[in-house]
Design an enzyme around this catalytic site. Structure first.
Site, PDB file in Angstrom:
ATOM      1  N   ASP A   1      -2.958   5.318  -2.586  1.00 45.14           N
ATOM      2  CA  ASP A   1      -2.566   3.982  -2.260  1.00 45.14           C
ATOM      3  C   ASP A   1      -2.006   3.134  -3.457  1.00 45.14           C
ATOM      4  O   ASP A   1      -2.400   3.263  -3.967  1.00 45.14           O
ATOM      5  CB  ASP A   1      -3.410   3.597  -1.756  1.00 45.14           C
ATOM      6  CG  ASP A   1      -3.729   3.463  -0.204  1.00 45.14           C
ATOM      7  OD1 ASP A   1      -3.039   5.066   0.329  1.00 45.14           O
ATOM      8  OD2 ASP A   1      -4.384   2.534   0.953  1.00 45.14           O
TER       9      ASP A   1
ATOM     10  N   ASP B   1       1.177  -1.354   0.184  1.00 41.76           N
ATOM     11  CA  ASP B   1       0.102  -0.327   0.025  1.00 41.76           C
ATOM     12  C   ASP B   1       0.513   0.862   0.262  1.00 41.76           C
ATOM     13  O   ASP B   1       0.620   2.246  -0.405  1.00 41.76           O
ATOM     14  CB  ASP B   1      -0.671   0.050   1.190  1.00 41.76           C
ATOM     15  CG  ASP B   1      -1.621  -1.190   1.312  1.00 41.76           C
ATOM     16  OD1 ASP B   1      -2.021  -2.140   0.835  1.00 41.76           O
ATOM     17  OD2 ASP B   1      -2.906  -1.616   2.389  1.00 41.76           O
TER      18      ASP B   1
ATOM     19  N   HIS C   1      -7.477  -0.442  -3.205  1.00 42.35           N
ATOM     20  CA  HIS C   1      -6.701  -1.639  -3.513  1.00 42.35           C
ATOM     21  C   HIS C   1      -6.741  -2.250  -5.112  1.00 42.35           C
ATOM     22  O   HIS C   1      -8.374  -2.672  -4.778  1.00 42.35           O
ATOM     23  CB  HIS C   1      -6.072  -1.940  -2.407  1.00 42.35           C
ATOM     24  CG  HIS C   1      -5.396  -1.273  -1.830  1.00 42.35           C
ATOM     25  ND1 HIS C   1      -4.991  -1.532  -0.188  1.00 42.35           N
ATOM     26  CD2 HIS C   1      -5.470  -0.330  -1.854  1.00 42.35           C
ATOM     27  CE1 HIS C   1      -4.882  -0.658   0.256  1.00 42.35           C
ATOM     28  NE2 HIS C   1      -5.474   0.431  -0.534  1.00 42.35           N
TER      29      HIS C   1
ATOM     30  N   CYS D   1      -0.372  -7.680  -0.721  1.00 44.81           N
ATOM     31  CA  CYS D   1       0.023  -6.921  -0.164  1.00 44.81           C
ATOM     32  C   CYS D   1       0.625  -6.539   0.255  1.00 44.81           C
ATOM     33  O   CYS D   1       1.087  -5.491   1.409  1.00 44.81           O
ATOM     34  CB  CYS D   1      -1.992  -6.635   0.829  1.00 44.81           C
ATOM     35  SG  CYS D   1      -2.995  -6.561   0.002  1.00 44.81           S
TER      36      CYS D   1
ATOM     37  N   ASP E   1      -5.707  -4.872  -5.767  1.00 42.10           N
ATOM     38  CA  ASP E   1      -5.068  -6.327  -6.264  1.00 42.10           C
ATOM     39  C   ASP E   1      -6.004  -7.290  -5.407  1.00 42.10           C
ATOM     40  O   ASP E   1      -5.538  -8.842  -4.736  1.00 42.10           O
ATOM     41  CB  ASP E   1      -3.622  -6.512  -5.995  1.00 42.10           C
ATOM     42  CG  ASP E   1      -3.359  -5.759  -4.154  1.00 42.10           C
ATOM     43  OD1 ASP E   1      -4.940  -6.045  -3.405  1.00 42.10           O
ATOM     44  OD2 ASP E   1      -2.470  -5.827  -3.144  1.00 42.10           O
TER      45      ASP E   1
END
Ligand code: ABU
Length: 376
Positions: A195, A107, A244, A350, A246
Site C-alpha cells: 500500500d 493508500d 500504514h 490518509c 502514517d
C-alpha cells in the site's frame, strides 16, 4: 510547459493535492487480507455492504471542508471520480462481494518526484480502486510532459498471497504482538504487495513499513526501480495490526519525526536518524479512547496529520493533546473537524495524496557510516 507533479516528502510546501470522496463507500466482505483486521467483538464483524447514507454525507461534508480550507490557503485541490463500489470483483484468481471506497487516496497513489505509482494493494476489495483516480492521472499526463505515470506489477491476489487462518480467533493480543514483532504477517512473499501509505518518503531515502499490507518483495521492487535511492525496511513491533506508517511515524519537518509511543521504532533501526541528527519524539496520546463506529483504523489517527509546510499542520480538531503538542513543537496548527470521515479509510493524511510540493530531492541522511540494519 506546465509542471504538475512533484513531491519528495510530506513536509515541503504543499501546492496541489488530491482529497478523497466517500460516495458509494462499502464495508467490504471478509477476505483473507482483511477479515482478521476486524476485532472479534466489533459490530463490523460479519457485516458488509453499502455504508449508511447519512454517514457518507457527513464524511463528504468534512472532506469538502478540508478541500475548502486547503483552497483558501492557496492549495489546488482535485477530487477522484468514485465508482459504484457496491459491485463484486471477479478475476481468474478470486471473487469478492464488493469493493470499498476511494476516500483514502494515500493508500493507492504514491508520488515520488515527478512520478505517481498506482500501488500493488493486497486487499481484494481494493483491486479496482485506482480507477477512481484515472481521470486525474490522465489529465496530469496530458498537461505535464514530465509526469511519469506508473503502475506497480498488478498482483493476482490468489490464495497463495495469504497465510490462511493467520489470525486464529483464539490467538491473544500478546501472541499477535509476538507475531508482528517477529515480522510474521498475513501476506506471503508470493508476489509484490504494498500500500502506498506504507512508504515514508524522505528525499533520497524511502522508509517502508513491513507489515500486513506490504511485504519484502515490494521492497526489493523499490530497490530495483530506484537504484539511486536508499530503501529501508522498518517495522514497529508494538502494533498488532501494522497497516500504514502514517499513524505511527510521521515527519513534521526536516529533522523532526513524531513516533507513536505504543509502536516505537526499534533501537537498531534508529541509528540512521540519530547519526543524521534527526529528533524522534513520542507523539501525544490520542484524546479518544475508541475509534468512531464502523472504523477500521485505530485511535492513533490522532497523529495522522497533514503538513502544509515546515511550520504549518492540519490536525483533527478534537485531538486536543495532539494540537497542544504540535504547538509546543513550534508548528502553527489548523484544527479541522474530521472524525466523521475516519471510518471511510483514515485521517487527514490518509484522505489526501500529494500532487505537488515545492522542493527537490534532498539527501537528509548523508551520514551512512554505521551498520544500517534496515537496508533491503
Ligand atoms: N491508515 C492508517 C491506519 C493506522 C492505524 O489504524 O493506526
Amino acid at each position: 510547459m506546465t509542471k504538475i507533479v512533484n513531491s519528495w516528502n510530506d513536509f515541503d510546501p504543499l501546492k496541489h493535492v488530491i482529497v478523497g470522496r466517500a460516495d458509494h463507500s462499502c464495508v467490504p466482505p471478509e477476505e483473507p487480507a482483511t477479515s482478521e483486521k476486524v476485532p472479534i467483538d466489533s459490530p463490523m464483524r460479519g457485516m458488509w455492504g453499502p455504508r449508511p447514507l447519512e454517514t457518507v454525507e457527513k464524511a463528504n461534508a468534512q472532506l469538502d471542508n478540508l478541500a475548502r480550507v486547503l483552497e483558501e490557503r492557496g492549495v489546488k485541490v482535485d477530487r477522484p471520480s468514485p465508482l459504484q463500489w457496491n459491485q463484486p470483483v471477479i478475476t481468474p484468481d478470486f471473487r469478492t462481494g464488493s469493493m470499498m471506497t476511494c476516500m483514502p487516496p494515500r493508500d493507492t497513489l504514491l508520488t515520488i518526484g515527478n512520478e505517481i505509482i498506482e500501488a500493488a494493494m493486497s486487499f481484494r476489495c481494493r483491486y479496482w480502486e485506482y480507477l477512481a483516480f484515472r481521470p486525474l492521472l490522465s489529465q496530469y499526463f496530458n498537461e505535464d510532459p514530465e509526469f511519469l505515470w506508473s503502475q506497480a506489477p498488478r498482483p493476482r491476489l490468489s490464495d497463495k498471497s495469504y497465510k490462511h487462518n493467520y489470525y486464529d480467533e483464539r490467538i491473544s493480543l500478546e501472541e499477535r504482538l509476538v507475531r508482528t514483532a517477529n515480522k510474521d504477517f498475513v501476506t506471503t512473499e508470493e508476489e509484490i504487495l504494498f500500500d502506498a501509505a506504507d512508504v515514508l518518503r524522505l528525499g533520497k531515502d524511502l522508509f517502508i513499513q513491513h507489515g500486513l499490507t506490504t511485504n519484502r518483495k515490494a521492497m526489493e521492487w523499490f530497490k530495483r526501480k530506484y537504484p539511486d535511492f536508499r530503501i529501508h525496511a522498518v517495522n514497529f513491533p508494538g502494533d498488532p495490526y501494522p497497516i500504514h506508517i502514517d499513524a505511527t511515524f510521521v515527519p513534521l519537518r526536516p529533522g523532526l519525526i513524531i513516533n507513536n509511543p505504543h509502536r516505537k521504532l526499534p533501537e537498531a533501526q534508529r541509528k540512521i536518524f540519530e547519526k543524521n541528527d534527526w529528533q524522534i519524539v513520542d507523539a501525544a496520546m490520542p484524546a479518544h479512547k475508541e475509534p468512531p463506529p464502523l472504523c477500521y483504523s485505530s485511535v492513533w489517527l490522532s497523529m495522522n496529520c497533514l503538513v502544509l509546510d515546515h511550520k504549518t499542520v492540519i490536525v483533527e480538531a478534537s485531538e486536543t493533546n495532539q494540537l497542544e503538542q504540535m504547538d509546543k513543537l513550534g508548528m502553527n496548527v489548523i484544527p479541522i473537524h474530521f472524525r466523521d470521515a475516519y471510518a471511510f479509510g483514515g485521517g487527514l493524511h490518509c484522505s489526501t495524496a500529494d500532487v505537488y510540493r515545492e522542493g527537490t530531492c534532498l539527501d537528509y541522511f548523508p551520514n551512512q557510516d554505521f551498520e544500517d540494519v534496515t537496508r533491503v
